[in-house]
Write a protein that holds these residues in place. Structure first.
Motif, PDB file in Angstrom:
ATOM      1  N   MET A  71       0.841  -1.201   0.000  1.00 54.37           N
ATOM      2  CA  MET A  71       0.000   0.000   0.000  1.00 54.37           C
ATOM      3  C   MET A  71       0.867   1.239   0.000  1.00 54.37           C
ATOM      4  SD  MET A  71      -3.039   1.470   0.624  1.00 54.37           S
ATOM      5  CE  MET A  71      -2.819   3.170   0.199  1.00 54.37           C
ATOM      6  N   SER A  72       1.942   1.206   0.789  1.00 55.68           N
ATOM      7  CA  SER A  72       2.710   2.429   0.989  1.00 55.68           C
ATOM      8  C   SER A  72       3.662   2.704  -0.155  1.00 55.68           C
ATOM      9  CB  SER A  72       3.500   2.314   2.290  1.00 55.68           C
ATOM     10  OG  SER A  72       4.430   3.354   2.386  1.00 55.68           O
ATOM     11  N   GLN A  90      -7.324   6.329   0.587  1.00 57.20           N
ATOM     12  CA  GLN A  90      -6.202   6.105   1.481  1.00 57.20           C
ATOM     13  C   GLN A  90      -6.378   7.045   2.673  1.00 57.20           C
ATOM     14  OE1 GLN A  90      -2.297   6.269  -0.437  1.00 57.20           O
ATOM     15  NE2 GLN A  90      -3.282   5.907  -2.421  1.00 57.20           N
ATOM     16  N   THR A 127      -8.020  -4.641  11.183  1.00 57.65           N
ATOM     17  CA  THR A 127      -8.075  -4.625   9.726  1.00 57.65           C
ATOM     18  C   THR A 127      -8.429  -6.021   9.213  1.00 57.65           C
ATOM     19  OG1 THR A 127      -5.811  -5.325   9.182  1.00 57.65           O
ATOM     20  CG2 THR A 127      -6.118  -3.019   9.855  1.00 57.65           C
ATOM     21  N   THR A 179      -0.765   1.153  14.048  1.00 59.50           N
ATOM     22  CA  THR A 179      -0.883   2.362  13.231  1.00 59.50           C
ATOM     23  C   THR A 179       0.483   2.959  12.920  1.00 59.50           C
ATOM     24  OG1 THR A 179      -3.044   2.861  14.193  1.00 59.50           O
ATOM     25  CG2 THR A 179      -1.890   4.673  13.127  1.00 59.50           C
ATOM     26  N   ASP A 214       2.650  -0.095  10.647  1.00 58.17           N
ATOM     27  CA  ASP A 214       1.911  -0.658   9.512  1.00 58.17           C
ATOM     28  C   ASP A 214       1.159   0.443   8.770  1.00 58.17           C
ATOM     29  OD1 ASP A 214       2.558  -3.441  10.032  1.00 58.17           O
ATOM     30  OD2 ASP A 214       1.263  -3.244  11.793  1.00 58.17           O
ATOM     31  N   GLY A 215       0.961   1.571   9.401  1.00 52.21           N
ATOM     32  CA  GLY A 215       0.335   2.761   8.817  1.00 52.21           C
ATOM     33  C   GLY A 215       1.312   3.904   8.954  1.00 52.21           C
ATOM     34  N   PHE A 241      -3.763   3.610   5.543  1.00 46.15           N
ATOM     35  CA  PHE A 241      -4.419   2.350   5.208  1.00 46.15           C
ATOM     36  C   PHE A 241      -5.440   2.609   4.112  1.00 46.15           C
ATOM     37  CE2 PHE A 241      -3.078   1.857   9.598  1.00 46.15           C
ATOM     38  CZ  PHE A 241      -2.570   0.557   9.638  1.00 46.15           C
ATOM     39  N   ASP A 242      -5.628   1.623   3.238  1.00 49.87           N
ATOM     40  CA  ASP A 242      -6.765   1.625   2.330  1.00 49.87           C
ATOM     41  C   ASP A 242      -7.992   1.369   3.194  1.00 49.87           C
ATOM     42  OD1 ASP A 242      -8.847   0.775   0.575  1.00 49.87           O
ATOM     43  OD2 ASP A 242      -7.346   0.319  -0.953  1.00 49.87           O
ATOM     44  N   THR A 243      -9.014   2.216   3.102  1.00 54.89           N
ATOM     45  CA  THR A 243     -10.150   2.078   4.019  1.00 54.89           C
ATOM     46  C   THR A 243     -10.922   0.791   3.792  1.00 54.89           C
ATOM     47  OG1 THR A 243     -11.571   3.405   2.557  1.00 54.89           O
ATOM     48  CG2 THR A 243     -10.407   4.566   4.325  1.00 54.89           C
ATOM     49  N   GLN A 251      -9.650  -1.949   3.913  1.00 56.59           N
ATOM     50  CA  GLN A 251      -9.010  -2.897   4.824  1.00 56.59           C
ATOM     51  C   GLN A 251      -9.413  -2.688   6.281  1.00 56.59           C
ATOM     52  OE1 GLN A 251      -4.870  -2.034   4.151  1.00 56.59           O
ATOM     53  NE2 GLN A 251      -4.696  -3.517   2.478  1.00 56.59           N
ATOM     54  N   LEU A 252     -10.121  -1.603   6.574  1.00 59.17           N
ATOM     55  CA  LEU A 252     -10.389  -1.248   7.961  1.00 59.17           C
ATOM     56  C   LEU A 252     -11.740  -1.775   8.414  1.00 59.17           C
ATOM     57  CD1 LEU A 252      -9.092   2.436   7.857  1.00 59.17           C
ATOM     58  CD2 LEU A 252      -7.913   0.428   8.767  1.00 59.17           C
TER      59      LEU A 252
END
Length: 276
Positions: A1-2, A229, A250, A257, A260-261, A264-266, A268-269
């Protein structure tokens, strides 16, 4: 993601204060000189600042707002004794820093980016607008919501392709998103997907701010078939994954957070499914 996976971070070290100004009541802009952070900080990464009071063990995390040469800036609200101490820093003072930390926004794709922020969630989005201003194949539209004073518009407008802001007397960021869709002749089609822009680029939302606001933005995006994001705000004890205070649920399990953050792609939440 990042877009950026940190592999090395220098140890805690003093950074010299270049400027400290109060933008509005209780909102401070702080410029610090640290060449490593200024050179490497990606949008939505953060730094830890440490107070000089040895009894305050936990650092205060702040998202990087802008970079210029070997100077980076932060923007924060004065909410406790730690931030009150930082409020009184003056040029020439030093403050211990650690960073940049965390994973930033993924800006690799040429796209039309909507940068949706509220309150003190705006600094990482200003940094995103700054980064995107150097991307020939992308645009950035900043949509900011404030309680009253529009304290960050002057900084975001340096970099954004377009900027719209609103305060509580007029509406909120969903008002701006609806307005943006109307102004661009954009609407969801029969299956809910947003019609692509004429030039064929995707629209991607980046958001940071209060949790309720980000969930509402995520719901709006889901209704229009867009990805989001989100840069999450969380209480952190260390900022680098040791204390396990800033956990988030997630689809990949419980993550931290800070490491790993915070992005985050929402999708995934967990718990972000409810419509606005």
């Amino acid at each position: 993601m990042s877009e950026f996976t940190p592999t090395y971070v220098p140890s805690r070290r003093p950074a010299r204060v270049v400027e400290c100004q109060e933008l509005t009541d209780g909102v401070v802009r702080l410029a610090l000189r640290d060449s490593y952070i200024a050179r490497h900080a990606k949008p939505a990464q953060f730094v830890n600042l440490y107070t000089k009071n040895a009894q305050r063990l936990s650092p205060r995390p702040f998202g990087v707002c802008e970079v210029d040469g070997d100077v980076f800036t932060l923007m924060f609200a004065v909410v406790g004794k730690g931030t009150e101490e930082f409020r009184h820093l003056r040029p020439g003072d030093t403050v211990d820093v650690l960073g940049p930390l965390g994973h930033g926004f993924n800006l690799r794709e040429d796209a039309d980016y909507l940068l949706v922020g509220g309150g003190l969630g705006v600094p990482p989005l200003i940094r995103a607008a700054q980064e995107l201003s150097g991307h020939e194949g992308s645009t950035s539209t900043v949509l900011f919501g404030y309680r009253n004073v529009h304290f960050a518009d002057a900084y975001a407008s340096r970099y954004a392709t377009q900027l719209q802001s609103i305060d509580e007397s007029e509406g909120n960021v969903i008002t701006l998103l609806d307005r943006w869709a109307s102004q661009h002749g954009v609407a969801a089609d029969a299956d809910g997907a947003l019609r692509p822009a004429a030039q064929g680029r995707r629209t991607v939302i980046l958001t940071c701010g209060p949790l309720g606001m980000m969930k509402a933005v995520s719901a709006w995006a889901r209704e229009h078939g867009l990805t989001v994001q989100a840069s999450l705000e969380a209480r952190m004890g260390c900022g680098f994954g040791t204390c396990v205070v800033c956990t988030v649920h997630t689809t990949r399990g419980i993550l931290k957070t800070c490491v790993d953050g915070p992005v985050f792609d929402t999708a995934q939440l967990e718990g972000w499914e409810a419509a606005r």
